[in-house]
Design an enzyme around this catalytic site. Structure first.
Site, PDB file in Angstrom:
ATOM      1  N   PHE A   1       0.661  -1.250   0.104  1.00 32.15           N
ATOM      2  CA  PHE A   1      -0.054   0.090   0.041  1.00 32.15           C
ATOM      3  C   PHE A   1       0.695   1.188   0.021  1.00 32.15           C
ATOM      4  CE2 PHE A   1      -2.006   2.833   3.125  1.00 32.15           C
ATOM      5  CZ  PHE A   1      -2.779   3.568   2.570  1.00 32.15           C
TER       6      PHE A   1
ATOM      7  N   TYR B   1       3.641  -7.439  17.896  1.00 36.78           N
ATOM      8  CA  TYR B   1       4.110  -6.792  16.625  1.00 36.78           C
ATOM      9  C   TYR B   1       4.701  -5.596  17.355  1.00 36.78           C
ATOM     10  CZ  TYR B   1       3.145  -3.330  13.098  1.00 36.78           C
ATOM     11  OH  TYR B   1       3.203  -2.143  11.997  1.00 36.78           O
TER      12      TYR B   1
ATOM     13  N   ILE C   1      12.723 -11.154   1.511  1.00 38.50           N
ATOM     14  CA  ILE C   1      14.111 -10.587   2.119  1.00 38.50           C
ATOM     15  C   ILE C   1      14.518 -11.747   3.130  1.00 38.50           C
ATOM     16  CG2 ILE C   1      14.090  -8.423   1.733  1.00 38.50           C
ATOM     17  CD1 ILE C   1      13.071  -7.966   4.642  1.00 38.50           C
TER      18      ILE C   1
ATOM     19  N   TYR D   1     -11.012 -11.356  17.280  1.00 36.90           N
ATOM     20  CA  TYR D   1      -9.841 -11.587  16.959  1.00 36.90           C
ATOM     21  C   TYR D   1      -9.248 -12.854  17.802  1.00 36.90           C
ATOM     22  CZ  TYR D   1      -9.089  -6.702  15.393  1.00 36.90           C
ATOM     23  OH  TYR D   1      -9.161  -5.679  14.444  1.00 36.90           O
TER      24      TYR D   1
ATOM     25  N   LYS E   1     -18.723  -4.194  11.753  1.00 35.05           N
ATOM     26  CA  LYS E   1     -18.651  -4.909  13.296  1.00 35.05           C
ATOM     27  C   LYS E   1     -17.749  -3.865  14.223  1.00 35.05           C
ATOM     28  CE  LYS E   1     -19.087  -9.659  11.896  1.00 35.05           C
ATOM     29  NZ  LYS E   1     -18.376 -11.020  11.273  1.00 35.05           N
TER      30      LYS E   1
END
Length: 391
Positions: A30, A187, A79, A333, A253
């Site tokens: 993106f 993350y 990579i 999730y 949602k």
């Protein structure tokens, strides 16, 4: 050469900008696709575009229609394990690393991939830049801040309204994460550790670096629409999630009531900031920059309401009767999800160093983005949803 590329361009200090060769890792994504477009359209720089996929930059690579000549080369590289990476870093003046797993649904379900992608796979990039005296612009995330100090105060505490307790500053705000069992922070921790490594390479070995912390950059080509140009089981980030619901005429949602607060910035504004970093190394080196738009702050619930109105306007369709539905984070999730309450970037450093400010309002950027989403996906979604179901 594209318009504007022939004239001598000057940096913020009035010095001529010399043409650069830029090794862009994650050029097919993106952000990479918008940055490639800007570099080719407005500058004389050359791009070595590295990625596994090139769908979003295909229009820049067409041999017959390309006006860029040899100014962009695509290298299909993962990579993780490709011996060509160091050679490409050596060929360039500057490396921009955009490669990452950066979808919240993945932090929970693929924490190992998330940590490897954002820390381990970035290590060679930092090493090659440092060893070969090449400049690095490394893309991090606003997630490194984690939770605000204010989120630990009672809900009605007056200090929650004090900007010192929620505005995020690159040089003073602490980075606060949830407990280890909340895998959603895999993350943020990986991104923070690679930031610390980049910073240490700068301090100990003289690496010239800039770290970018994006605050919810949104616009055309962001993420995927499940089952149309991405996996049918995937859960993209909030903009594409809500776009997908709107295209399918389903309720949006809202995870845990959509109470989290976010700021959103138009990709084209954000890319302006990146170009300033690329072309003003003396002002950008050694700095960490928040890149966001504090004026576009809403709760996720407010974002859903705005997107519903904007989509009705651009598509000509009336909104469905119940446009939103609340779901729990565990349901959406899975176990181990946690969230930051509020992310407002302080813009002092980028404004001082690069004189940059975002321009586009939230309504305008949503109108531009949802016009693109409707034009690109509406027919494909209609076809996908009208297929007869086998009895």
């Amino acid at each position: 050469m594209a318009n504007g590329a022939a004239a001598v361009r000057l940096d913020l200090d009035g010095k001529p900008i010399k043409p650069l060769t830029i090794c862009m890792i994650g050029a097919g994504g993106f952000i990479g696709s918008h940055l490639c477009e800007k570099l080719l359209n407005e500058t004389p720089h050359k791009v070595l575009a590295l990625d596994v996929y090139n769908d979003k930059i295909k229009h820049l690579l067409e041999p017959d229609t390309s006006e860029w000549g040899e100014r962009i080369q695509f290298h299909r590289i993962n990579i993780k394990h490709d011996s060509r990476l160091e050679g490409l870093v050596k060929m360039a003046d500057l490396t921009i690393n955009l490669a990452a797993i950066c979808t919240p649904a993945d932090y929970n379900t693929r924490p190992l991939d998330t940590i490897y992608s954002n820390f381990i796979d970035a290590l060679p990039v930092v090493k090659y830049c440092s060893e070969n005296n090449k400049r690095l612009i490394h893309f991090s995330t606003c997630e490194v801040y984690g939770k605000t100090i204010g989120s630990f105060l009672p809900k009605d505490h007056p200090l929650r309204q004090d900007p010192d307790f929620y505005v995020l500053k690159e040089d003073t705000s602490p980075c606060i994460f949830g407990s280890i069992e909340k895998q959603r922070w895999s993350y943020a921790c990986a991104k923070q550790l690679i930031e610390r490594l980049v910073y240490a390479e700068g301090a100990e070995n003289g690496l010239e670096f800039t770290i970018v912390r994006p605050f919810n950059w949104i616009g055309p080509r962001m993420d995927f629409i499940p089952g149309i140009d991405g996996p049918s089981e995937g859960v993209p980030r909030v903009l594409a999630c809500f776009s997908n619901n709107l295209l399918r005429r389903e309720p949006l949602k809202l995870v845990d009531g959509g109470e989290s607060q976010r700021t959103f910035i138009y990709i084209k504004d954000a890319i302006e900031a990146v170009l300033l970093m690329i072309e003003n190394p003396e002002r950008a080196n050694g700095h960490i920059f928040n890149v966001g738009n504090p004026n576009n702050e809403v709760t996720v619930r407010q974002l859903a309401e705005m997107m519903t109105k904007v989509y009705s306007k651009v598509s000509g369709e009336t909104a469905i009767e119940s446009p939103t539905v609340d779901v729990s984070s565990k349901e959406f999730y899975g176990e181990g999800y946690d969230d930051s309450d509020k992310r407002i970037p302080d813009m002092t450093i980028i404004n001082r160093q690069l004189g940059w400010n975002p321009k586009t309002s939230l309504w305008d950027l949503l109108e531009s983005t949802l016009t693109y989403q409707h034009r690109t996906y509406a027919e494909a979604v209609k076809k996908a949803t009208s297929k007869p179901v086998a009895s």
